[in-house]
Scaffold this active site. Structure first.
Site, PDB file in Angstrom:
ATOM      1  N   LYS A   1      23.671  34.622 -26.955  1.00 37.35           N
ATOM      2  CA  LYS A   1      25.007  34.132 -26.583  1.00 37.35           C
ATOM      3  C   LYS A   1      24.903  32.891 -25.686  1.00 37.35           C
ATOM      4  O   LYS A   1      25.837  32.095 -25.615  1.00 37.35           O
ATOM      5  CB  LYS A   1      25.804  35.225 -25.880  1.00 37.35           C
ATOM      6  CG  LYS A   1      25.902  36.535 -26.674  1.00 37.35           C
ATOM      7  CD  LYS A   1      27.253  36.783 -27.223  1.00 37.35           C
ATOM      8  CE  LYS A   1      27.421  38.062 -28.036  1.00 37.35           C
ATOM      9  NZ  LYS A   1      26.273  38.710 -28.626  1.00 37.35           N
TER      10      LYS A   1
HETATM   11  C1  LIG Z   1      26.151  39.330 -29.907  1.00 32.96           C
HETATM   12  C2  LIG Z   1      24.805  39.721 -30.386  1.00 32.96           C
HETATM   13  C3  LIG Z   1      24.533  39.914 -31.761  1.00 32.96           C
HETATM   14  C4  LIG Z   1      25.598  39.818 -32.818  1.00 32.96           C
HETATM   15  O1  LIG Z   1      26.002  38.495 -33.051  1.00 32.96           O
HETATM   16  P1  LIG Z   1      27.379  38.184 -33.794  1.00 32.96           P
HETATM   17  O2  LIG Z   1      27.560  36.720 -33.716  1.00 32.96           O
HETATM   18  O3  LIG Z   1      28.426  38.927 -33.009  1.00 32.96           O
HETATM   19  O4  LIG Z   1      27.254  38.692 -35.180  1.00 32.96           O
HETATM   20  C5  LIG Z   1      23.243  40.243 -32.129  1.00 32.96           C
HETATM   21  N1  LIG Z   1      22.267  40.391 -31.213  1.00 32.96           N
HETATM   22  C6  LIG Z   1      22.491  40.220 -29.893  1.00 32.96           C
HETATM   23  C7  LIG Z   1      21.370  40.426 -28.935  1.00 32.96           C
HETATM   24  C8  LIG Z   1      23.762  39.866 -29.435  1.00 32.96           C
HETATM   25  O5  LIG Z   1      23.975  39.705 -28.114  1.00 32.96           O
END
Ligand SMILES: *Cc1c(COP(=O)(O)O)cnc(C)c1O
Length: 503
Positions: free
Chosen positions: A113
């Site tokens: 993120k």
């Molecule tokens: C948010 C997240 C995901 C999922 O990503 P999306 O864009 O919501 O599909 C996968 N792995 C981790 C570690 C995340 O923080």
């Protein structure tokens, strides 16, 4: 050319500039913003080999944020992808046991993120000044653990912004809680709520929709904004690393320009993999988009059958950021696959809300043929973590392991090879990772486990973990669900409201 954004649900045909769409976040009719057309990437990829992450990010982002000047966009990119990341590669590509991984966890909170949240505050600030908005922005968000910390780190000490994060007290891991309550920055506030994540989220939603509160905020020179994953200021920065990975693969001699490279993406809210879809539509030679799910396999079922059905039990897994039954960003893929039929898109989304299920037409389904769903059970995730550790010494986090499992299943069908998108550092989930590798390594203290993981993986404990070992607790506010609004009011110097009923 100027690119405008429209709602997936039509919104009376209103068009917004990129900066307006960043500020609004969501269209007024509840739809998501999509570009009127998907721009083409026309820079020769091999010319970007060795030029660094920022150069690729600029070439991608300028196509989506067309009302930003080159200086403005470079300002955002330079401030996002700097020494907050522990490597100037920003997103390193590495090979283990014959498989390529794109590591997106080298930012301040060691999860992917950070790739988008580190640039969002800057995109937002430039957007505000472009549109003559003078108020300070109050970012308010509810978190089940990861997003809250990434947003805090991103907005900390960004001028003219405040950030308030609510988390369920007792409902996040100790490391996640420590990451948040030790957050520095005079503009940050972290509040534990006596309730669960849903309580936090509904409390925040209620405040966002409260006209009296919004008016009071304006009087004090503030306005709300959200940092959630459907904002185009989070979505499109993610497109950049798919180009970057492909360019790196050319640089490594692993592929030739023009080869069809597959990407395997551990998926929750469908933002990350949707960015890969946009990269492909822009002209990047991606073969398959492999959508990897954990046991909450609503997306796997959707790609298998064309029916999206959220009427099922919510399963708690070792990959909590993928424990999601409503993948918000899928709405954008539906819209594009319906060739922009916003009426049909709005109807399907209404069905999802009202009935919990919808089915797309076979013509829409055929437009999604680039996607393949694969899911991993908890046992398969643990086996995959152990397998990579035993064969190459590489330690995967459980989210990445979901994708790595899918990658192994699909391997023989990827002629030019594939890249696994690695979304979190294993240090974020030490307990479940050590348990998968060797249960005797599990301890009751997360920091002790981090040291053990460092010993077996020969990777240093990241600064993001070390910095919270002895950090001071800077946030200790805990409130009831009912008191959330007054806590916000007191933080911003607004008058308190009277609560009805007993406390
Ligand atoms: C948010 C997240 C995901 C999922 O990503 P999306 O864009 O919501 O599909 C996968 N792995 C981790 C570690 C995340 O923080």
């Amino acid at each position: 050319m100027d690119l405008k954004y429209i709602s997936t649900r039509g919104d009376a045909g209103i068009k917004y500039s990129p900066s307006e769409a960043v500020i609004k976040g969501l269209a007024d009719d509840g739809g998501l913003f999509v570009p009127e057309y998907i721009p083409k990437f026309d820079v020769k990829l091999s010319s970007l080999v060795g030029k660094g992450y920022k150069a690729t990010a600029y070439e991608v982002l300028k196509l989506f944020f067309t009302d930003f000047s080159k200086e403005e966009l470079m300002y955002c990119i330079d401030n996002a992808y700097d020494d907050k990341f522990d490597t100037d590669l920003i997103a390193p590509l590495c090979e283990h046991d014959g498989q390529y991984f794109l590591e997106l966890f080298h930012g301040p909170t060691i999860a992917f993120k950070d790739m988008a949240l580190s640039i969002l505050p800057h995109l937002l600030k430039v957007s505000l000044s472009k549109n003559g908005i003078k108020e300070k922005i109050v970012i308010m968000t509810a978190t089940s653990g990861d997003t809250g910390k990434a947003a805090l780190a991103a907005f900390s000490d960004v001028s003219d912004t405040r950030i308030i994060v609510f988390y369920p007290k007792g409902g996040v891991s100790r490391i996640q809680e420590l990451q948040m309550i030790t957050q520095k920055g005079g503009n940050t506030k972290v509040i534990g709520v006596k309730g669960n994540f849903d309580d936090c989220q509904s409390g925040v939603k209620k405040m966002f929709n409260d006209d009296a509160l919004k008016e009071d905020l304006l009087k004090h020179g503030y306005r709300f904004s959200s940092a959630n994953s459907i904002n185009i200021g989070r979505l499109f920065p993610q497109v950049a690393y798919y180009f970057y990975a492909y360019i790196k693969m050319i640089g490594e001699g692993a592929i030739k320009e023009g080869d069809a490279l597959d990407f395997v993406v551990p998926t929750g809210n469908f933002g990350n993999i949707l960015a890969a879809y946009y990269a492909k539509q822009m002209g990047l030679n991606i073969g398959k988009l492999i959508c990897a799910s954990n046991e909450n396999k609503v997306l796997y079922d959707f790609f298998e059958t064309g029916t999206y059905d959220r009427r099922r039990d919510f399963i708690l897994t070792t990959s909590p950021s993928m424990d999601i039954l409503i993948s918000s960003n899928l709405e954008r893929l539906i819209y594009h696959s319906l060739d922009g039929d916003h009426k049909e898109c709005a109807k399907l989304m209404r069905d999802l809300t009202e009935k919990g299920v919808y089915t797309v037409s076979s013509s829409a389904r055929s437009k999604m043929a680039d996607f393949t769903g694969i899911f991993a059970t908890e046992e398969q995730v643990a086996d995959t973590i152990r397998r990579y550790y035993e064969r190459s010494g590489y330690v995967l986090d459980p989210h990445t392991a979901v994708a790595a499992y899918a990658g192994l299943q699909y391997k023989d069908k990827s002629p030019a090879g594939s890249v696994i998108i690695s979304t979190a550092s294993p240090y974020k989930f030490v307990g479940s990772v050590l348990k998968a590798i060797d249960p005797s390594l599990v301890a009751d203290d997360d920091f002790k486990m981090a040291d053990r993981m460092s010993r077996i993986s020969k990777v240093d404990v990241p600064a993001a973990i070390n910095s919270i070992r002895n950090a001071n607790i800077l946030h200790d506010t805990v409130c009831t669900v009912e008191d959330m609004e007054n806590t916000v009011r007191s933080e911003l110097g607004l008058t308190q409201i009277e609560l009805h009923g007993s406390v």
